[in-house]
Design a protein around this motif. Sequence first.
Motif, short mmCIF file in Angstrom:
data_model
loop_
_atom_site.label_atom_id
_atom_site.label_comp_id
_atom_site.label_asym_id
_atom_site.label_seq_id
_atom_site.Cartn_x
_atom_site.Cartn_y
_atom_site.Cartn_z
N SER A 107 0.86 -1.19 0.00
CA SER A 107 0.00 0.00 0.00
C SER A 107 0.89 1.23 0.00
CB SER A 107 -0.93 0.00 1.22
OG SER A 107 -0.17 0.04 2.41
N LEU A 108 0.28 2.36 -0.30
CA LEU A 108 1.02 3.61 -0.26
C LEU A 108 1.30 4.00 1.18
CD1 LEU A 108 -0.95 5.67 -2.93
CD2 LEU A 108 1.33 4.66 -3.19
N ALA A 109 2.51 4.43 1.43
CA ALA A 109 2.87 5.00 2.72
C ALA A 109 2.33 6.43 2.74
CB ALA A 109 4.39 5.00 2.87
N PRO A 110 2.31 7.09 3.89
CA PRO A 110 1.82 8.48 3.92
C PRO A 110 2.49 9.37 2.87
CG PRO A 110 2.04 7.65 6.15
CD PRO A 110 2.62 6.59 5.24
N SER A 111 3.79 9.24 2.68
CA SER A 111 4.46 10.09 1.69
C SER A 111 4.05 9.70 0.27
CB SER A 111 5.98 10.05 1.85
OG SER A 111 6.45 8.73 1.72
N GLY A 112 3.71 8.45 0.03
CA GLY A 112 3.21 8.03 -1.27
C GLY A 112 1.83 8.60 -1.55
N ARG A 113 0.98 8.63 -0.52
CA ARG A 113 -0.34 9.25 -0.68
C ARG A 113 -0.20 10.75 -0.92
NH1 ARG A 113 -1.27 5.58 3.48
NH2 ARG A 113 -1.24 7.19 5.08
N GLU A 114 0.75 11.37 -0.25
CA GLU A 114 1.01 12.80 -0.45
C GLU A 114 1.48 13.05 -1.89
OE1 GLU A 114 3.74 16.35 1.50
OE2 GLU A 114 3.96 14.31 2.24
N LEU A 115 2.33 12.17 -2.40
CA LEU A 115 2.79 12.30 -3.77
C LEU A 115 1.63 12.22 -4.75
CD1 LEU A 115 4.91 12.33 -6.06
CD2 LEU A 115 5.07 9.84 -5.76
N LEU A 116 0.74 11.24 -4.58
CA LEU A 116 -0.39 11.12 -5.50
C LEU A 116 -1.32 12.32 -5.41
CD1 LEU A 116 -1.37 7.36 -5.68
CD2 LEU A 116 0.08 8.70 -7.18
N ALA A 117 -1.48 12.87 -4.23
CA ALA A 117 -2.29 14.09 -4.10
C ALA A 117 -1.64 15.24 -4.86
CB ALA A 117 -2.48 14.45 -2.63
N ALA A 118 -0.33 15.32 -4.78
CA ALA A 118 0.39 16.38 -5.49
C ALA A 118 0.32 16.19 -7.00
CB ALA A 118 1.85 16.43 -5.04
N MET A 119 0.08 14.96 -7.45
CA MET A 119 -0.01 14.67 -8.87
C MET A 119 -1.39 14.97 -9.46
SD MET A 119 2.15 11.14 -9.22
CE MET A 119 1.30 10.77 -10.74
N GLU A 120 -2.35 15.35 -8.64
CA GLU A 120 -3.71 15.59 -9.13
C GLU A 120 -3.76 16.56 -10.32
OE1 GLU A 120 -7.65 14.96 -9.67
OE2 GLU A 120 -6.27 13.80 -8.44
N PRO A 121 -3.02 17.68 -10.30
CA PRO A 121 -3.03 18.54 -11.50
C PRO A 121 -2.52 17.82 -12.75
CG PRO A 121 -2.14 19.74 -9.62
CD PRO A 121 -2.27 18.29 -9.20
N LEU A 122 -1.55 16.94 -12.61
CA LEU A 122 -1.05 16.17 -13.75
C LEU A 122 -2.12 15.21 -14.25
CD1 LEU A 122 1.19 15.32 -15.68
CD2 LEU A 122 2.02 13.77 -13.89
N VAL A 123 -2.85 14.59 -13.35
CA VAL A 123 -3.94 13.68 -13.73
C VAL A 123 -5.00 14.44 -14.53
CG1 VAL A 123 -5.79 12.21 -12.83
CG2 VAL A 123 -3.51 12.11 -11.80
N LEU A 124 -5.37 15.62 -14.07
CA LEU A 124 -6.35 16.44 -14.78
C LEU A 124 -5.83 16.86 -16.16
CD1 LEU A 124 -7.58 18.61 -11.79
CD2 LEU A 124 -8.78 16.68 -12.87
N TRP A 125 -4.58 17.29 -16.21
CA TRP A 125 -3.96 17.67 -17.47
C TRP A 125 -3.95 16.49 -18.43
CZ3 TRP A 125 0.20 15.62 -20.00
CH2 TRP A 125 0.61 16.31 -21.15
N ALA A 126 -3.58 15.31 -17.95
CA ALA A 126 -3.49 14.12 -18.81
C ALA A 126 -4.85 13.78 -19.41
CB ALA A 126 -2.95 12.94 -18.01
N GLY A 127 -5.92 13.95 -18.65
CA GLY A 127 -7.26 13.72 -19.18
C GLY A 127 -7.60 14.67 -20.30
N ARG A 128 -7.29 15.95 -20.10
CA ARG A 128 -7.53 16.95 -21.15
C ARG A 128 -6.68 16.68 -22.38
NH1 ARG A 128 -7.12 20.29 -16.59
NH2 ARG A 128 -5.07 21.01 -17.29
N TRP A 129 -5.43 16.33 -22.16
CA TRP A 129 -4.50 16.04 -23.25
C TRP A 129 -4.97 14.85 -24.07
CZ3 TRP A 129 -0.79 11.85 -23.37
CH2 TRP A 129 0.13 11.94 -24.42
N GLN A 130 -5.42 13.81 -23.38
CA GLN A 130 -5.89 12.61 -24.09
C GLN A 130 -7.12 12.94 -24.94
OE1 GLN A 130 -7.28 9.39 -21.65
NE2 GLN A 130 -6.90 7.89 -23.25
N LYS A 131 -8.05 13.71 -24.40
CA LYS A 131 -9.24 14.11 -25.17
C LYS A 131 -8.86 14.93 -26.39
CE LYS A 131 -12.56 14.00 -21.42
NZ LYS A 131 -13.38 14.77 -20.50
N ALA A 132 -7.92 15.85 -26.23
CA ALA A 132 -7.47 16.68 -27.35
C ALA A 132 -6.81 15.84 -28.45
CB ALA A 132 -6.52 17.77 -26.86
#
Length: 108
Positions: free
Chosen positions: A80-105
């Motif tokens: 499972s993700l350790a606390p710092s791994g969960r923090e990393l994924l939370a910090a990646m949220e803008p990248l996840v949103l960008w990737a969705g827009r990029w894929q649609k484009a």
Amino acid sequence: MTTRTTKTLANPYKDGINAAIDLFHRRWTMRILWELRGGAVNFRTLQTACAEVSSSVLNVRLTELRDANLVEHASGEGYSLAPSGRELLAAMEPLVLWAGRWQKARQA
């Protein structure tokens, strides 16, 4: 080809971003972290989620991620993700949103 762990990789860097880039550029590292976003999974389930990864590579990556304090392993529960791994994924949220827009484009 020799495999190095993040403990040895972290030493030559004066800043955290270069150590992180060195860890994250390795094949399957980000995919493993992403597949752990839903909670603990056992080794075989994780290997299946990462369709093409060999068990030896998965073992090495999980060791590196545990050494980097991003992933934890509990007997009977799996990885499972350790606390710092969960923090990393939370910090990646803008990248996840960008990737969705990029894929649609790209599909338009």
